[in-house]
Motif scaffolding. Structure first.
Motif, PDB file in Angstrom:
ATOM      1  N   ALA A 587       0.824  -1.213   0.000  1.00  0.00           N
ATOM      2  CA  ALA A 587       0.000   0.000   0.000  1.00  0.00           C
ATOM      3  C   ALA A 587       0.855   1.259   0.000  1.00  0.00           C
ATOM      4  CB  ALA A 587      -0.931  -0.008   1.213  1.00  0.00           C
ATOM      5  N   GLY A 588       1.999   1.213   0.699  1.00  0.00           N
ATOM      6  CA  GLY A 588       2.888   2.366   0.700  1.00  0.00           C
ATOM      7  C   GLY A 588       3.503   2.623  -0.665  1.00  0.00           C
ATOM      8  N   ASP A 589       3.878   1.571  -1.370  1.00  0.00           N
ATOM      9  CA  ASP A 589       4.422   1.745  -2.725  1.00  0.00           C
ATOM     10  C   ASP A 589       3.359   2.295  -3.673  1.00  0.00           C
ATOM     11  OD1 ASP A 589       6.777   0.741  -1.757  1.00  0.00           O
ATOM     12  OD2 ASP A 589       6.394  -1.325  -2.427  1.00  0.00           O
ATOM     13  N   PHE A 590       2.126   1.807  -3.543  1.00  0.00           N
ATOM     14  CA  PHE A 590       1.038   2.308  -4.389  1.00  0.00           C
ATOM     15  C   PHE A 590       0.773   3.789  -4.127  1.00  0.00           C
ATOM     16  CE2 PHE A 590      -3.395   3.162  -5.342  1.00  0.00           C
ATOM     17  CZ  PHE A 590      -3.552   2.589  -6.597  1.00  0.00           C
ATOM     18  N   PHE A 591       0.788   4.183  -2.860  1.00  0.00           N
ATOM     19  CA  PHE A 591       0.560   5.587  -2.514  1.00  0.00           C
ATOM     20  C   PHE A 591       1.684   6.466  -3.038  1.00  0.00           C
ATOM     21  CE2 PHE A 591       1.114   9.164   0.447  1.00  0.00           C
ATOM     22  CZ  PHE A 591      -0.123   9.779   0.296  1.00  0.00           C
ATOM     23  N   GLY A 592       2.911   5.957  -2.987  1.00  0.00           N
ATOM     24  CA  GLY A 592       4.014   6.746  -3.509  1.00  0.00           C
ATOM     25  C   GLY A 592       3.940   6.990  -5.002  1.00  0.00           C
ATOM     26  N   LEU A 593       3.332   6.074  -5.761  1.00  0.00           N
ATOM     27  CA  LEU A 593       3.219   6.220  -7.213  1.00  0.00           C
ATOM     28  C   LEU A 593       1.993   7.024  -7.639  1.00  0.00           C
ATOM     29  CD1 LEU A 593       4.244   2.653  -8.449  1.00  0.00           C
ATOM     30  CD2 LEU A 593       5.534   4.771  -8.709  1.00  0.00           C
ATOM     31  N   TYR A 594       0.833   6.722  -7.056  1.00  0.00           N
ATOM     32  CA  TYR A 594      -0.424   7.290  -7.541  1.00  0.00           C
ATOM     33  C   TYR A 594      -1.100   8.239  -6.555  1.00  0.00           C
ATOM     34  CZ  TYR A 594       0.159   3.347 -10.722  1.00  0.00           C
ATOM     35  OH  TYR A 594       0.669   2.454 -11.631  1.00  0.00           O
ATOM     36  N   GLY A 595      -0.647   8.294  -5.322  1.00  0.00           N
ATOM     37  CA  GLY A 595      -1.277   9.169  -4.350  1.00  0.00           C
ATOM     38  C   GLY A 595      -2.521   8.538  -3.749  1.00  0.00           C
ATOM     39  N   GLU A 596      -3.448   9.394  -3.335  1.00  0.00           N
ATOM     40  CA  GLU A 596      -4.659   8.913  -2.690  1.00  0.00           C
ATOM     41  C   GLU A 596      -5.509   8.107  -3.669  1.00  0.00           C
ATOM     42  OE1 GLU A 596      -5.846   8.978   0.278  1.00  0.00           O
ATOM     43  OE2 GLU A 596      -4.443  10.292   1.311  1.00  0.00           O
ATOM     44  N   ASN A 597      -6.095   7.012  -3.179  1.00  0.00           N
ATOM     45  CA  ASN A 597      -6.958   6.178  -4.014  1.00  0.00           C
ATOM     46  C   ASN A 597      -8.237   6.919  -4.394  1.00  0.00           C
ATOM     47  OD1 ASN A 597      -7.771   3.959  -5.418  1.00  0.00           O
ATOM     48  ND2 ASN A 597      -8.510   2.819  -3.635  1.00  0.00           N
ATOM     49  N   SER A 598      -8.694   7.813  -3.537  1.00  0.00           N
ATOM     50  CA  SER A 598      -9.915   8.565  -3.821  1.00  0.00           C
ATOM     51  C   SER A 598      -9.717   9.615  -4.905  1.00  0.00           C
ATOM     52  CB  SER A 598     -10.423   9.239  -2.540  1.00  0.00           C
ATOM     53  OG  SER A 598      -9.444  10.127  -2.034  1.00  0.00           O
ATOM     54  N   LEU A 600      -8.113   9.058  -7.739  1.00  0.00           N
ATOM     55  CA  LEU A 600      -8.047   8.422  -9.054  1.00  0.00           C
ATOM     56  C   LEU A 600      -9.386   8.553  -9.777  1.00  0.00           C
ATOM     57  CD1 LEU A 600      -6.114   5.160  -8.092  1.00  0.00           C
ATOM     58  CD2 LEU A 600      -5.180   7.199  -9.170  1.00  0.00           C
ATOM     59  N   HIS A 601      -9.318   8.508 -11.086  1.00  0.00           N
ATOM     60  CA  HIS A 601     -10.546   8.614 -11.877  1.00  0.00           C
ATOM     61  C   HIS A 601     -11.365   7.330 -11.734  1.00  0.00           C
ATOM     62  CE1 HIS A 601     -13.215   9.266 -15.337  1.00  0.00           C
ATOM     63  NE2 HIS A 601     -12.890  10.552 -15.218  1.00  0.00           N
ATOM     64  N   ILE A 605     -10.459   2.578 -12.079  1.00  0.00           N
ATOM     65  CA  ILE A 605     -10.567   1.609 -10.985  1.00  0.00           C
ATOM     66  C   ILE A 605     -11.836   0.770 -11.094  1.00  0.00           C
ATOM     67  CG2 ILE A 605      -9.206   3.006  -9.387  1.00  0.00           C
ATOM     68  CD1 ILE A 605     -11.774   4.013  -8.158  1.00  0.00           C
ATOM     69  N   SER A 606     -12.577   0.924 -12.217  1.00  0.00           N
ATOM     70  CA  SER A 606     -13.790   0.134 -12.410  1.00  0.00           C
ATOM     71  C   SER A 606     -13.437  -1.264 -12.898  1.00  0.00           C
ATOM     72  CB  SER A 606     -14.716   0.834 -13.413  1.00  0.00           C
ATOM     73  OG  SER A 606     -14.086   0.929 -14.679  1.00  0.00           O
ATOM     74  N   SER A 607     -14.431  -2.137 -12.907  1.00  0.00           N
ATOM     75  CA  SER A 607     -14.198  -3.521 -13.340  1.00  0.00           C
ATOM     76  C   SER A 607     -13.917  -3.626 -14.837  1.00  0.00           C
ATOM     77  CB  SER A 607     -15.409  -4.380 -12.976  1.00  0.00           C
ATOM     78  OG  SER A 607     -16.579  -3.861 -13.594  1.00  0.00           O
ATOM     79  N   SER A 608     -14.342  -2.640 -15.617  1.00  0.00           N
ATOM     80  CA  SER A 608     -14.120  -2.670 -17.071  1.00  0.00           C
ATOM     81  C   SER A 608     -12.773  -2.112 -17.475  1.00  0.00           C
ATOM     82  CB  SER A 608     -15.225  -1.876 -17.771  1.00  0.00           C
ATOM     83  OG  SER A 608     -15.210  -0.515 -17.339  1.00  0.00           O
ATOM     84  N   ASN A 618     -14.808   5.852 -28.711  1.00  0.00           N
ATOM     85  CA  ASN A 618     -16.255   6.046 -28.720  1.00  0.00           C
ATOM     86  C   ASN A 618     -16.959   5.066 -27.789  1.00  0.00           C
ATOM     87  OD1 ASN A 618     -16.133   8.127 -30.623  1.00  0.00           O
ATOM     88  ND2 ASN A 618     -16.015   6.643 -32.316  1.00  0.00           N
ATOM     89  N   LEU A 619     -16.272   3.947 -27.527  1.00  0.00           N
ATOM     90  CA  LEU A 619     -16.872   2.912 -26.684  1.00  0.00           C
ATOM     91  C   LEU A 619     -16.190   2.791 -25.328  1.00  0.00           C
ATOM     92  CD1 LEU A 619     -17.258   0.127 -29.408  1.00  0.00           C
ATOM     93  CD2 LEU A 619     -18.996   1.767 -28.643  1.00  0.00           C
ATOM     94  N   VAL A 620     -14.919   3.151 -25.254  1.00  0.00           N
ATOM     95  CA  VAL A 620     -14.127   2.958 -24.037  1.00  0.00           C
ATOM     96  C   VAL A 620     -13.634   4.320 -23.546  1.00  0.00           C
ATOM     97  CG1 VAL A 620     -12.142   1.801 -23.016  1.00  0.00           C
ATOM     98  CG2 VAL A 620     -13.417   0.703 -24.860  1.00  0.00           C
ATOM     99  N   HIS A 621     -13.688   4.491 -22.226  1.00  0.00           N
ATOM    100  CA  HIS A 621     -13.182   5.736 -21.627  1.00  0.00           C
ATOM    101  C   HIS A 621     -11.659   5.761 -21.718  1.00  0.00           C
ATOM    102  CE1 HIS A 621     -12.382   8.871 -18.635  1.00  0.00           C
ATOM    103  NE2 HIS A 621     -13.642   9.250 -18.818  1.00  0.00           N
ATOM    104  N   PRO A 622     -11.066   6.909 -22.048  1.00  0.00           N
ATOM    105  CA  PRO A 622      -9.599   6.959 -22.165  1.00  0.00           C
ATOM    106  C   PRO A 622      -8.867   6.601 -20.878  1.00  0.00           C
ATOM    107  CG  PRO A 622     -10.595   8.880 -23.181  1.00  0.00           C
ATOM    108  CD  PRO A 622     -11.701   8.163 -22.469  1.00  0.00           C
ATOM    109  N   GLY A 623      -9.528   6.811 -19.726  1.00  0.00           N
ATOM    110  CA  GLY A 623      -8.857   6.525 -18.465  1.00  0.00           C
ATOM    111  C   GLY A 623      -8.746   5.053 -18.136  1.00  0.00           C
TER     112      GLY A 623
END
Length: 783
Positions: A587-598, A600-601, A605-608, A618-623
C-alpha cells in the motif's frame, strides 16, 4: 407594688418626683423585670429593646469603600515598618475586592482616587526599597522574597492603571481617606455637642443613668416620665436634632460638590451625592462595516507589505553569473547569526536556508561539498522549531525534513559511495561566525584576531585598501577573494580529504530525532481519525531511510552508530506480522506512485478497466485503456529474516541496552508468529527475567512486559495452558494498562506529580502497537 406601676402613678402626681421615677422606669426597661407584672411588662420591655437596637442600612458602595479604606490603612501601616509579607497578602486581598466589585466601579464613575494614590505611593515605596541595597541586605529571606514579588505584582497590576496614575502624578490631590477621616471627626464633634446639649437640658436624668446608655433610650425614658417635661425635652432635643441635620446636610453638600468637581477634573473620580442617582448617558460606538471589496483590498495590501518586509530582511543573492559557493556560504553564515536572537523568527530562518539549499542543488548539484552542509544546517534549524519536549513536528515539516535527510543519504551513496561525512569542530564554526559578525559591525581587527588569520587579516584591511589578486594583479571583491581562497584550499587537499565533507551535527542523531518526532506525533493524534492512518503511511519511508543510513554507517565502519540505527529499524518491524507487513509495504508503494486512491478517476478503478491495444474511444473511456493502476511488482520481503539479521548485528556490535532490547524484540517476533519454543529458548538462554529488574530503564521494562504477554498468548494458541498461565500471571494480576504502556491511570487518590504524569504519557505505545486487552484477560482467566 411594682416599681413600673409606681412610675406610672408618679407621672400624674408631681414634677419633683419626675426624675426619680424616670430613672427607675429606665432601669426596668433596659434590665428587664424578672418577676411580677405579667405579660404587659414583657411587652413593654420588648418595645424598649426594639427601640434600643437601631438598624443601620449600608449601601453596596459604602461597604466597598469601607473595605478598600481598611485594607489601604493596613498597607500604609505596614509600609512604615517594611513588613512586605503582610503588604503582599493585603494587596492581593485588595486586588480581589477590586475585581469582585467591577460593577460598582463602573456604576459610580470609576476607580476611587484614594486607591490610585495608594498605588502610586506603594510603587514609589517599593522602588525606593529595592534601590536601597544596604537596607535590603538587612531584611530576612522571606521578607526579601516578598519585596521582589511585590515589585513584579505591582508591575503587572499597574498596567491597567497607567493612564490614571500618570494623570494623578501630574496633579496629586488629597486622598479621600483623609477627607473621610476629617468628616468622621467633624461628625464626632457634632455628636459630642449634641450629647452636651442633651445633658444640659436633662441633667437629672443623665446623672442617674449610666454612661453607656444611648441617646435614644434616654429620650424614651424622658417621654415616659412626665408629659410636661416630655414636651420640653422633646422641643429641646428636636431643635438640637434639626440643627445637627442642617449641619450634616451642609457638610454632605460640600463633600458632594467637592467630589463633583473632582469627577469633572477626571473621569475616574468616584461619584457622590445626587450624582450617583442620576442616569449616566452611555456612548454607543457603532462599528462601521466596510465594503467587502475594500476589506479584500486591505488584506492584499497587508500581505504585500509583509512580503516586502520579509524580502527586505532576507539576504538578497547576486545574479546567477556571480553566484559562487563562497557567496552561498557567506549567506548561510549571515542567516545562522540570527539564530536564537531576540525577535528573530525561526520559521523565517528555515525558509531562508531552504532557499539556499534549493539554489545550491540547482547550480552546484554535482558538488556535494556545497549542498550537504546547507542541508544539515536546514535540518538543524527545523528541529529548533520545537521548543519543548512535548512539541512535535507537523506533518509537512516532518516530510520536508525526511526529504532532506533522504537527499543526503542519496548523495553519500552515489558514485559508488565516494563521499563521507566529517565533523566540523564547534570552535571553527564559532570563529567563522565571530569573524562574519565583526566584519558586519566594522570591527575588522577583532575579526582577524578571533577567526582565521589569513582571511581575518585580509578582511581587516579590505575597507581601507583595495583587494588585489596576486595572480592577475587586478582588483577583486570580498566574494571573489573568498572564492579564490576556497579554491586554493581545495587544491591543496588530497583525493581522500576531498571526499570528506565537514558538517555541523550528527547525521545519525538527526535520523533518530526524526523517528522520535514521528512517534510523538502518533501519541498525540487520535487513533480513530483519518490523520492517524495518513501518518502510518510514513512509517515505510522512515524504515527505508533507517535502512539506508545503517548501510552507510556500516560502509564507513562506524559500528556504534550502525547498531543504534539497526535497533531503531528493528523496533519498527518486530510487532508486525508477515502478512500485515507485506500488505502495508504494498500500500505504501502504491501511494508513492499514484497518491490517494480517492483521487483516481473512477474509470481506471472500475471492473471494465482492462489493457486495450487499439482502443475505440467512442466505446471505451480513455482513463481505462491502460487497466487498473498497480504498484511496481517487487520481490516480497522476508521480514523474519530481516529481524534476525538486525538482531544478530546488534548482538555483535551494540551496547548492553541495545542488546537487551534487540533480544526482547526478537523473542516478541517469534511469539507473534506462534514460534513458542524458539522464543522460550531465547528467553531462557538470555536470562533476561533475572536481570530485567536491574535494567533501570522504564521503556525496556515495558518492552519486557509486552514480550511476556505475547509469549503467553503464543503458548495459549499452541495449547500449552500451563505455560501460558506462567507467562501471563505476573502482568495480568495487576495494572495491565500501565504495565503495557497502553493507558494512564486516572485514580482519585493518585500520588503522581505532574512531571511523572508527563513522563508516563511520553512512554505510551502508539495505538497500532497495542495488544488486545480483552483477549489477554480471557486467555489469563481460562489458563
Amino acid at each position: 407594688m411594682s416599681r413600673f406601676w409606681a412610675a406610672g402613678e408618679s407621672s400624674s402626681e408631681s414634677d419633683s418626683d419626675d426624675s426619680d421615677d424616670s430613672s427607675s422606669s429606665d432601669d426596668d426597661s433596659f434590665t428587664g423585670v424578672k418577676d411580677r407584672g405579667g405579660d404587659k411588662q414583657w411587652v413593654m420591655s420588648d418595645e424598649s429593646d426594639s427601640e434600643d437596637e437601631v438598624r443601620v442600612v449600608i449601601s453596596a458602595k459604602d461597604r466597598f469603600f469601607d473595605a478598600l479604606k481598611k485594607k489601604i490603612q493596613v498597607i500604609r501601616n505596614k509600609m512604615k515598618i517594611s513588613d512586605f509579607i503582610t503588604i503582599q497578602s493585603e494587596f492581593e486581598a485588595l486586588a480581589k475586592i477590586i475585581s469582585k466589585s467591577s460593577k460598582i466601579i463602573t456604576q459610580y464613575g470609576g476607580i476611587p482616587r484614594f486607591y490610585i494614590r495608594m498605588l502610586c505611593d506603594l510603587e514609589d515605596f517599593i522602588l525606593s526599597k529595592i534601590k536601597n541595597k544596604a537596607e535590603f541586605k538587612k531584611y530576612s529571606a522571606s521578607n526579601g522574597r516578598a519585596l521582589n514579588r511585590m515589585k513584579l505584582t505591582l508591575r503587572k497590576h499597574n498596567k491597567a492603571y497607567e493612564k490614571v496614575m500618570t494623570e494623578y502624578r501630574s496633579n496629586p490631590v488629597e486622598s479621600e481617606v483623609e477627607e473621610s477621616s476629617s468628616d468622621s471627626s467633624s461628625d464626632d464633634s457634632d455628636d459630642d455637642s449634641d450629647s452636651d446639649s442633651d445633658s444640659d437640658s436633662d441633667s437629672d436624668s443623665s446623672e442617674s443613668a449610666p454612661k453607656t446608655k444611648k441617646k435614644a433610650a434616654a429620650k424614651v425614658s424622658d417621654s415616659d416620665s412626665d408629659s410636661d417635661s416630655d414636651s420640653d425635652s422633646d422641643s429641646e432635643s428636636g431643635s438640637d436634632k434639626d440643627s445637627d441635620d442642617s449641619e450634616n446636610w451642609d457638610s454632605n453638600s460640600e463633600s458632594s460638590s467637592s467630589s463633583e468637581s473632582e469627577s469633572e477634573d477626571s473621569p475616574y473620580g468616584a461619584l457622590k451625592g445626587r450624582a450617583r442617582w442620576l442616569k449616566s448617558t452611555k456612548v454607543v460606538e457603532t462599528k462601521v462595516k466596510e465594503d467587502k471589496d475594500v476589506r479584500i483590498k486591505k488584506r492584499q495590501e497587508e500581505k504585500e507589505a509583509k512580503k516586502t518586509k520579509s524580502v527586505s530582511r532576507r539576504t538578497i543573492l547576486p545574479d546567477d553569473e556571480s553566484l559562487t559557493p563562497s557567496v552561498l556560504n557567506r549567506k548561510c553564515k549571515e542567516l545562522l547569526m540570527t539564530r536564537g536572537r531576540k525577535g528573530a523568527d525561526p520559521k523565517e530562518l528555515v525558509r531562508g536556508l531552504e532557499s539556499l539549499a534549493k539554489l545550491a542543488r540547482e547550480r552546484f548539484g554535482n558538488d556535494a561539498r556545497v549542498e550537504i552542509p546547507l542541508l544539515m544546517n536546514t535540518v538543524t534549524s527545523m528541529f529548533d522549531l520545537q521548543r519543548s519536549m512535548d512539541d512535535y513536528m507537523e506533518m509537512f515539516q516532518w516530510k520536508s525534513c525526511h526529504s532532506y535527510l533522504t537527499r543526503i543519504v542519496d548523495v553519500l551513496e552515489s558514485e559508488g559511495g565516494r563521499y563521507t561525512l566529517g565533523v566540523l569542530a564547534a570552535e571553527d564554526l564559532a570563529n567563522d561566525l565571530l569573524m562574519e559578525r565583526s566584519s558586519k559591525s566594522g570591527k575588522k581587527m577583532k575579526g582577524a584576531a578571533g577567526g582565521n588569520a589569513v582571511e581575518g587579516a585580509v578582511s581587516a584591511v579590505s575597507t581601507d585598501v583595495e583587494l588585489i589578486n596576486p595572480e592577475t594583479g587586478e582588483t577583486e571583491t570580498e566574494d571573489e577573494r573568498a572564492e579564490r581562497i576556497r579554491l586554493d584550499k581545495l587544491s591543496k587537499l588530497t583525493e581522500e580529504e576531498k571526499n570528506i565533507i565537514p558538517v555541523v551535527g550528527s547525521f545519525s542523531m538527526f535520523v533518530q530525532r526524526l523517528d522520535d518526532e514521528y512517534t510523538k506525533s502518533l501519541q498525540r493524534t487520535s487513533p480513530h481519525s483519518a490523520e492517524y492512518v495518513l501518518r502510518l503511511r510514513d512509517e515505510g519511508r522512515l524504515v527505508k531511510l533507517l535502512k539506508d543510513a545503517q548501510s552507510y554507517y556500516t560502509r564507513v565502519g562506524n559500528t556504534d552508530e550502525a547498531s543504534e540505527l539497526s535497533l531503531v529499524e528493528l523496533e519498527h518491524l518486530y510487532y508486525r506480522h508477515d502478512t500485515i507487513a507485506t500488505a502495508v509495504d504494498r500500500a505504501g508503494d502504491f501511494f508513492g506512485l499514484y497518491g490517494e486512491n480517492s483521487m483516481l478517476h473512477p474509470s481506471c478503478i472500475s471492473s471494465s478497466a482492462v489493457v486495450v491495444e487499439t482502443p475505440d474511444y467512442n466505446l471505451v473511456h480513455p482513463g481505462s485503456v491502460r487497466g487498473k493502476p498497480t504498484a511496481i511488482p517487487t520481490p516480497p520481503t522476508d521480514f523474519s529474516a530481516r529481524v534476525t539479521d538486525l538482531s544478530a548485528y546488534i548482538y555483535q556490535h551494540g551496547s548492553d541496552r541495545s542488546k537487551t532490547r534487540a533480544m526482547l524484540c526478537h523473542i516478541f517476533h517469534h511469539a507473534l508468529h506462534d514460534r513458542f519454543l524458539e522464543a522460550r529458548d531465547l528467553l531462557l538462554m538470555s536470562h533476561l527475567q533475572d536481570v530485567i529488574l536491574n535494567a533501570g530503564d522504564t521503556s525496556t521494562m515495558i518492552l519486557f512486559n509486552r514480550m511476556m504477554v505475547t509469549l503467553g498468548l503464543a503458548a495459549f494458541r499452541n495449547g500449552l495452558i500451563w505455560d501460558a498461565h506462567q507467562c501471563l500471571s505476573d502482568v495480568c494480576s495487576g495494572r495491565v494498562r500501565e504495565l503495557l504502556a497502553q493507558g494512564v491511570s486516572s485514580g482519585r487518590f493518585s500520588e503522581k506529580t505532574p512531571e511523572q504524569e508527563k513522563a508516563e504519557k511520553r512512554r505510551q505505545v502508539p495505538y497500532h502497537q497495542h495488544i488486545n486487552l480483552d483477549l489477554l484477560e480471557a486467555s489469563h482467566l481460562i489458563s
